[in-house]
Write a protein that holds these residues in place. Sequence first.
Motif, short mmCIF file in Angstrom:
data_model
loop_
_atom_site.label_atom_id
_atom_site.label_comp_id
_atom_site.label_asym_id
_atom_site.label_seq_id
_atom_site.Cartn_x
_atom_site.Cartn_y
_atom_site.Cartn_z
N GLN A 196 3.31 4.26 -6.06
CA GLN A 196 3.05 2.87 -5.71
C GLN A 196 3.94 2.40 -4.56
OE1 GLN A 196 2.56 -0.01 -8.94
NE2 GLN A 196 2.23 1.69 -10.35
N SER A 197 5.19 2.87 -4.56
CA SER A 197 6.08 2.50 -3.46
C SER A 197 5.56 3.01 -2.13
CB SER A 197 7.48 3.07 -3.72
OG SER A 197 8.33 2.81 -2.63
N LEU A 198 5.10 4.26 -2.12
CA LEU A 198 4.56 4.84 -0.89
C LEU A 198 3.26 4.17 -0.48
CD1 LEU A 198 5.28 8.58 -1.70
CD2 LEU A 198 6.38 7.22 0.10
N ILE A 199 2.40 3.91 -1.46
CA ILE A 199 1.13 3.24 -1.17
C ILE A 199 1.40 1.86 -0.58
CG2 ILE A 199 -0.93 2.19 -2.20
CD1 ILE A 199 -0.81 4.56 -4.27
N GLY A 200 2.30 1.10 -1.22
CA GLY A 200 2.63 -0.24 -0.73
C GLY A 200 3.21 -0.21 0.67
N GLY A 201 4.10 0.77 0.92
CA GLY A 201 4.70 0.89 2.24
C GLY A 201 3.68 1.25 3.30
N LEU A 202 2.76 2.16 2.97
CA LEU A 202 1.72 2.54 3.92
C LEU A 202 0.83 1.36 4.27
CD1 LEU A 202 0.72 6.02 2.47
CD2 LEU A 202 1.65 5.62 4.76
N ILE A 203 0.41 0.62 3.24
CA ILE A 203 -0.47 -0.53 3.48
C ILE A 203 0.25 -1.59 4.30
CG2 ILE A 203 -1.67 -2.44 2.35
CD1 ILE A 203 -2.34 -0.46 0.07
N SER A 204 1.54 -1.81 4.00
CA SER A 204 2.32 -2.80 4.76
C SER A 204 2.45 -2.41 6.23
CB SER A 204 3.72 -2.95 4.16
OG SER A 204 3.64 -3.50 2.86
N SER A 205 2.45 -1.09 6.49
CA SER A 205 2.57 -0.62 7.88
C SER A 205 1.22 -0.61 8.61
CB SER A 205 3.17 0.79 7.91
OG SER A 205 2.27 1.75 7.40
N GLY A 206 0.15 -0.99 7.89
CA GLY A 206 -1.15 -1.10 8.52
C GLY A 206 -2.12 0.03 8.24
N TYR A 207 -1.74 0.95 7.33
CA TYR A 207 -2.63 2.07 7.01
C TYR A 207 -3.89 1.54 6.33
CZ TYR A 207 -3.23 7.13 6.52
OH TYR A 207 -3.66 8.43 6.66
N ASP A 208 -5.02 2.12 6.68
CA ASP A 208 -6.31 1.68 6.15
C ASP A 208 -6.40 1.93 4.65
OD1 ASP A 208 -8.97 1.16 5.58
OD2 ASP A 208 -9.79 2.48 7.13
N LYS A 209 -6.59 0.88 3.88
CA LYS A 209 -6.70 1.01 2.42
C LYS A 209 -7.84 1.94 2.00
CE LYS A 209 -4.97 -3.62 1.23
NZ LYS A 209 -5.27 -4.89 0.52
N ASN A 210 -8.87 1.97 2.79
CA ASN A 210 -10.02 2.80 2.46
C ASN A 210 -9.72 4.30 2.61
OD1 ASN A 210 -11.80 0.60 1.94
ND2 ASN A 210 -12.03 0.32 4.15
N LYS A 211 -8.57 4.61 3.21
CA LYS A 211 -8.15 6.00 3.38
C LYS A 211 -7.09 6.41 2.37
CE LYS A 211 -10.52 6.96 7.20
NZ LYS A 211 -11.47 8.08 7.32
N ILE A 212 -6.88 5.59 1.35
CA ILE A 212 -5.89 5.88 0.32
C ILE A 212 -6.58 5.89 -1.04
CG2 ILE A 212 -3.75 5.15 -0.80
CD1 ILE A 212 -3.00 3.69 1.78
N ILE A 213 -6.40 6.99 -1.76
CA ILE A 213 -6.96 7.14 -3.11
C ILE A 213 -5.82 7.53 -4.04
CG2 ILE A 213 -8.68 8.33 -4.54
CD1 ILE A 213 -10.05 9.19 -1.91
N ALA A 214 -5.87 7.05 -5.27
CA ALA A 214 -4.89 7.47 -6.28
C ALA A 214 -5.63 7.92 -7.53
CB ALA A 214 -3.94 6.32 -6.61
N THR A 215 -4.94 8.71 -8.34
CA THR A 215 -5.50 9.11 -9.64
C THR A 215 -4.45 8.92 -10.71
OG1 THR A 215 -4.81 11.44 -9.66
CG2 THR A 215 -6.85 10.91 -8.49
N ASP A 216 -4.92 8.66 -11.92
CA ASP A 216 -4.02 8.56 -13.06
C ASP A 216 -4.86 8.70 -14.34
OD1 ASP A 216 -0.93 7.54 -13.36
OD2 ASP A 216 -2.12 7.07 -15.15
N PRO A 217 -4.34 9.39 -15.35
CA PRO A 217 -5.11 9.56 -16.58
C PRO A 217 -5.17 8.29 -17.43
CG PRO A 217 -2.96 10.59 -16.80
CD PRO A 217 -3.09 10.18 -15.37
N ASN A 218 -4.28 7.33 -17.14
CA ASN A 218 -4.18 6.12 -17.96
C ASN A 218 -5.02 4.99 -17.37
OD1 ASN A 218 -2.74 3.38 -18.56
ND2 ASN A 218 -2.06 4.75 -20.19
N GLN A 219 -5.96 4.47 -18.16
CA GLN A 219 -6.86 3.41 -17.69
C GLN A 219 -6.10 2.16 -17.25
OE1 GLN A 219 -10.52 3.35 -17.42
NE2 GLN A 219 -9.84 1.63 -16.16
#
Length: 273
Positions: free
Chosen positions: A15-38
């Motif tokens: 989440q820290s990396l995702i948040g930092g990337l988005i803050s720097s202008g990285y396209d949200k549509n180019k970021i995917i995450a996975t997790d077993p917990n709903q």
Amino acid sequence: MEATICFIGAGNMAQSLIGGLISSGYDKNKIIATDPNQEQRDLVTQKFAIQCLADNDQAIGQSSIVVLAVKPQILQQVCAEIENIVNQQNPLLLSVAAGIRSADIARWLGGDKAIVRTMPNTPSLIQSGATGMFANDSVSLEQKSQAEHIMRAAGLTIWVDEEPQLDAVTALSGSGPAYYFLFMEAMEKAGAELGLDAKTAHLLTLQTALGAAKMALESHQDCQTLRRNVTSPNGTTEKAIQSFQSNNLESIVKTAMQAAQSRAKELADELGG
């Protein structure tokens, strides 16, 4: 064009990396995450407005960069589960799992893979981290640049030439925040014993630590020179420094970091079995 990045595991570091990337202008549509917990998937989707899936294969199949952001103890199991899709997709693999060597990750995934192993520290969770990075021989210059861009979302990045150097990084910056917390804890306690109330001792300790670090970062002088600049002959600071030195502070720090480095090597052996 920005590469699609998949985070396997959507915990705090991811989440820290995702948040930092988005803050720097990285396209949200180019970021995917996975997790077993709903619940975790729902939280990440709401927080960042990105895809967060239960199916690792589905996410990796859309990605050219895969960030392995699971706990070290389960990384071998995860690698076994994603081996087929990784071999089909052949992405750059970026590991933030502490202590797992790149050769072990490659072996678990069935052979030669482009792997960047990283050693971030806990301040990465607030985009103020320090991360050591090592790229194996299969990583291209472009992939190194991509990996560095991702990890810079959490703070400073430093490349090492040899993977064993990451054990020294672990001993210095990986474990280092705890050393400072211990020193600050001791300063707070001593301040209170000298007559300050606990809140005042706490605030003065934290601001002093912040100010010293900021001065060191912004100055062209090294830490030894900065220390000498605030140590007047026969003054209060000199007396304190002499007390530290007479108790072999430098030797204490060196021995502690050697112990951390040794344990880092032991853990890599244990986890990579």
